[in-house]
Design a protein around this motif. Structure first.
Motif, short mmCIF file in Angstrom:
data_model
loop_
_atom_site.label_atom_id
_atom_site.label_comp_id
_atom_site.label_asym_id
_atom_site.label_seq_id
_atom_site.Cartn_x
_atom_site.Cartn_y
_atom_site.Cartn_z
N ASP A 28 0.83 -1.21 0.00
CA ASP A 28 0.00 0.00 0.00
C ASP A 28 0.86 1.25 0.00
O ASP A 28 0.58 2.20 -0.74
CB ASP A 28 -0.94 0.01 1.21
CG ASP A 28 -2.01 -1.06 1.12
OD1 ASP A 28 -2.23 -1.59 0.01
OD2 ASP A 28 -2.61 -1.36 2.16
N VAL A 29 1.88 1.27 0.83
CA VAL A 29 2.77 2.44 0.90
C VAL A 29 3.52 2.61 -0.41
O VAL A 29 3.66 3.74 -0.91
CB VAL A 29 3.75 2.29 2.09
CG1 VAL A 29 4.82 3.36 2.05
CG2 VAL A 29 2.99 2.36 3.41
N SER A 30 3.95 1.53 -1.00
CA SER A 30 4.65 1.59 -2.28
C SER A 30 3.74 2.14 -3.37
O SER A 30 4.15 2.98 -4.18
CB SER A 30 5.16 0.21 -2.67
OG SER A 30 5.78 0.23 -3.92
N SER A 31 2.51 1.70 -3.37
CA SER A 31 1.55 2.18 -4.36
C SER A 31 1.29 3.67 -4.19
O SER A 31 1.23 4.42 -5.17
CB SER A 31 0.24 1.41 -4.23
OG SER A 31 -0.74 1.93 -5.09
N ALA A 32 1.15 4.12 -2.95
CA ALA A 32 0.94 5.55 -2.68
C ALA A 32 2.15 6.35 -3.13
O ALA A 32 2.02 7.43 -3.73
CB ALA A 32 0.67 5.78 -1.20
N GLY A 33 3.35 5.84 -2.89
CA GLY A 33 4.57 6.53 -3.32
C GLY A 33 4.66 6.64 -4.83
O GLY A 33 5.05 7.67 -5.37
N ASP A 34 4.27 5.57 -5.52
CA ASP A 34 4.27 5.59 -6.99
C ASP A 34 3.28 6.66 -7.52
O ASP A 34 3.57 7.37 -8.48
CB ASP A 34 3.92 4.23 -7.56
CG ASP A 34 5.00 3.20 -7.34
OD1 ASP A 34 6.16 3.60 -7.07
OD2 ASP A 34 4.69 1.99 -7.44
N THR A 35 2.13 6.75 -6.89
CA THR A 35 1.13 7.73 -7.30
C THR A 35 1.64 9.14 -7.11
O THR A 35 1.49 10.00 -7.99
CB THR A 35 -0.18 7.53 -6.50
OG1 THR A 35 -0.64 6.19 -6.71
CG2 THR A 35 -1.24 8.52 -6.92
N VAL A 36 2.28 9.41 -5.99
CA VAL A 36 2.84 10.74 -5.73
C VAL A 36 3.93 11.05 -6.75
O VAL A 36 3.99 12.17 -7.29
CB VAL A 36 3.38 10.84 -4.28
CG1 VAL A 36 4.17 12.10 -4.07
CG2 VAL A 36 2.22 10.76 -3.29
N ALA A 37 4.79 10.09 -7.04
CA ALA A 37 5.87 10.30 -8.00
C ALA A 37 5.30 10.57 -9.40
O ALA A 37 5.80 11.46 -10.11
CB ALA A 37 6.79 9.09 -8.02
N ASP A 38 4.29 9.84 -9.79
CA ASP A 38 3.67 10.05 -11.11
C ASP A 38 3.03 11.43 -11.19
O ASP A 38 3.14 12.11 -12.21
CB ASP A 38 2.62 8.97 -11.39
CG ASP A 38 3.23 7.61 -11.63
OD1 ASP A 38 4.45 7.53 -11.89
OD2 ASP A 38 2.47 6.60 -11.55
N THR A 39 2.39 11.86 -10.12
CA THR A 39 1.77 13.19 -10.08
C THR A 39 2.83 14.27 -10.18
O THR A 39 2.68 15.26 -10.91
CB THR A 39 0.93 13.37 -8.80
OG1 THR A 39 -0.05 12.32 -8.75
CG2 THR A 39 0.25 14.70 -8.77
N ALA A 40 3.93 14.09 -9.46
CA ALA A 40 5.03 15.07 -9.49
C ALA A 40 5.64 15.14 -10.88
O ALA A 40 5.93 16.23 -11.39
CB ALA A 40 6.07 14.71 -8.45
N ASN A 41 5.82 13.99 -11.53
CA ASN A 41 6.38 13.98 -12.88
C ASN A 41 5.43 14.64 -13.88
O ASN A 41 5.85 15.29 -14.82
CB ASN A 41 6.70 12.56 -13.32
CG ASN A 41 7.93 12.01 -12.63
OD1 ASN A 41 8.81 12.75 -12.21
ND2 ASN A 41 7.98 10.69 -12.49
N GLY A 42 4.13 14.45 -13.69
CA GLY A 42 3.15 15.06 -14.57
C GLY A 42 3.07 16.57 -14.41
O GLY A 42 2.70 17.28 -15.34
N ALA A 43 3.43 17.07 -13.24
CA ALA A 43 3.35 18.52 -12.98
C ALA A 43 4.56 19.27 -13.50
O ALA A 43 4.55 20.48 -13.55
CB ALA A 43 3.21 18.76 -11.48
N LYS A 44 5.60 18.56 -13.95
CA LYS A 44 6.82 19.22 -14.41
C LYS A 44 6.59 19.97 -15.69
O LYS A 44 5.96 19.69 -16.60
CB LYS A 44 7.94 18.20 -14.62
CG LYS A 44 8.53 17.72 -13.33
CD LYS A 44 9.69 16.79 -13.63
CE LYS A 44 10.32 16.31 -12.35
NZ LYS A 44 11.42 15.42 -12.60
#
Length: 44
Positions: A28-44
């Motif tokens: 669950d924590v890994s999945s949440a971390g992946d989601t945050v990373a994807d969101t951060a990459n999309g905001a660049k």
């Protein structure tokens, strides 16, 4: 002697179930971390 064996069986069952719970939390924590990373990459 039977009490000791019973206690070891119960302790073993608790350890096995705790490992499964920790593994699930890790996923669950890994999945949440992946989601945050994807969101951060999309905001660049």
């Amino acid at each position: 002697m039977k009490k000791m064996i019973g206690m070891f069986v119960v302790a073993g069952a608790l350890l096995v179930s705790a490992c499964n719970t920790v593994e699930g939390v890790g996923r669950d924590v890994s999945s949440a971390g992946d989601t945050v990373a994807d969101t951060a990459n999309g905001a660049k």
